[in-house]
Design a protein around this motif. Sequence first.
Motif, PDB file in Angstrom:
ATOM      1  N   PRO A 162       0.817  -1.093  -0.020  1.00 21.38           N
ATOM      2  CA  PRO A 162      -0.185  -0.031   0.029  1.00 21.38           C
ATOM      3  C   PRO A 162       0.763   1.395   0.019  1.00 21.38           C
ATOM      4  CG  PRO A 162      -0.845  -1.648   1.626  1.00 21.38           C
ATOM      5  CD  PRO A 162       0.491  -2.127   1.045  1.00 21.38           C
ATOM      6  N   GLN A 163       0.258   2.388  -0.423  1.00 20.73           N
ATOM      7  CA  GLN A 163       0.874   3.615  -0.395  1.00 20.73           C
ATOM      8  C   GLN A 163       1.016   4.427   0.674  1.00 20.73           C
ATOM      9  OE1 GLN A 163      -0.453   6.949  -0.184  1.00 20.73           O
ATOM     10  NE2 GLN A 163       1.233   8.023  -1.030  1.00 20.73           N
ATOM     11  N   SER A 164       0.306   4.107   1.857  1.00 21.83           N
ATOM     12  CA  SER A 164       0.337   4.374   3.043  1.00 21.83           C
ATOM     13  C   SER A 164      -0.172   3.666   4.068  1.00 21.83           C
ATOM     14  CB  SER A 164      -0.880   5.822   3.088  1.00 21.83           C
ATOM     15  OG  SER A 164      -0.431   6.562   4.250  1.00 21.83           O
ATOM     16  N   ILE A 165       0.546   3.693   5.276  1.00 20.38           N
ATOM     17  CA  ILE A 165      -0.071   2.726   6.351  1.00 20.38           C
ATOM     18  C   ILE A 165       0.065   3.415   7.728  1.00 20.38           C
ATOM     19  CG2 ILE A 165       0.671   0.455   7.495  1.00 20.38           C
ATOM     20  CD1 ILE A 165       2.066  -0.382   5.197  1.00 20.38           C
ATOM     21  N   THR A 166      -1.328   3.585   8.372  1.00 12.55           N
ATOM     22  CA  THR A 166      -1.148   4.198   9.654  1.00 12.55           C
ATOM     23  C   THR A 166      -1.386   3.119  10.643  1.00 12.55           C
ATOM     24  OG1 THR A 166      -2.265   6.043   8.692  1.00 12.55           O
ATOM     25  CG2 THR A 166      -2.439   5.933  11.159  1.00 12.55           C
TER      26      THR A 166
END
Length: 353
Positions: A328-332
Amino acid sequence: MADSSRLNRRGFLVGGAVVGAGALAAACTSNAPEADEDAATGQNVAAGGDNDKPGKRVTIGFSAPQADHGWIAAIAKNAEAQAKRYSDVDFQAVEPTNDINQQISAVESLISRKVDALVLLPNDGEQLNQVARKAMDAGIPVINLDRVFPDKLSYRTWIGGDNYGMGVAAGHYIGSRLKSKNVADPVIVEIQGIATLPLTQERSKGFADALKTYGFTVTAKQDAKFTVETGNQVAGNLLQAHKKIDALWNHDDDQGVGVLAAIKQAGRNEFFMVGGAGSANAMREIKSGGVLEATVTYSPTMASSAIRIARLIAQGKGMSDLVERQVPQSITLASETITRQNVDQYLPLGFES
C-alpha cells in the motif's frame, strides 16, 4: 526530548484504513508461519506466503535524526535489528544528525550509491522533501517513516503512527474509568508536548473528542516541550494549581519521567494517569501499580516494519495477506492501550526513555 526530534510527527488515516503494528508484521512477512494441514494432501503447508524466504539481494539505505531521546534511539535500533534478520539485505545507515543540511547530504550519498530502497525519517518533512523526490526520480523507492513529506511524489510508501488516535485512546480510557467510578464533574489535566505543533494539536483534539462522548472536558492543559525537565516543572505547577485531580494524560512517556518525578515528590496519589508512546519505563511503572495506569502507543517498531516494507518493494513483492499485488501507499499504525492486564505482552516492544 529535543524539540527538533518531533517537529513533523503526525499520523494520517488514509482511505479509512488503520493497520495495527501486530497486523502489519503479520501482513508483511511471516517468520514462523503457522502450519496447517492441506485437506487434499495431508501435508503441512505454511500460511501467509513465502515473503521471508531469501530472495534477490537488495541494499536498503537508512537515514534518521540523531538520538536525543529514547523514541528516536529505538527507531534506529529497530531498523538495524530488523535488517539483520534477512540474509538478502545489505543495510547501509548514514550518520544520524539533527542538522537539516547534513541529513540532505547524507541522503544524497545514499542516492549516489544507488541503493535499492531508502527508509527515511526526516528531521523535517518539508525541508527534506526535495532530496526525497530526487531519490524517487532516480528510481529509488522511498519509505517515508513517520514525519511525512508534503509531496506524495517524494515517497513510495508512508508508514507512521496515529496522533489523533493516541488522543482518542487516552480519552476513552480516562472517560470510561471515570464513568465506572461515578465521577460527575472530574478535574482532568492534560500535559502536551509542544502546543504549536500539528501532532500535538491532533493528539489534543482526539482526546477532547473522546472525552466529549462521556460528557467530560479538559480542565487544564499545558505543554511540556517533550523534555524530562519541562515535564517535571509543568507537572509541579499543575499539581500546585489543582489541589484535587481525577485524571491526568501526559502526551509523551519520555517527558513523563519528569512528570512522574513531580507527582512522587508532591506525594499525590488521588488520581490516575495515562501516558503516551509506550516506553519500557512507563510499562514498568504500570506493572508496579502506581498512579500511571496506562499508556497509549506510538511505537518505534514502525521502523522495523519500514525495513520489511522496503525489502518487499525492492524485491517486487506485496503483502502476503492482501489481495493486491503491491505494498500500500500509506499505512497508519493503530494506537493501542497498554494496561496492567496486558503489559507483559508489550514490554518486549518498549523503548528506554
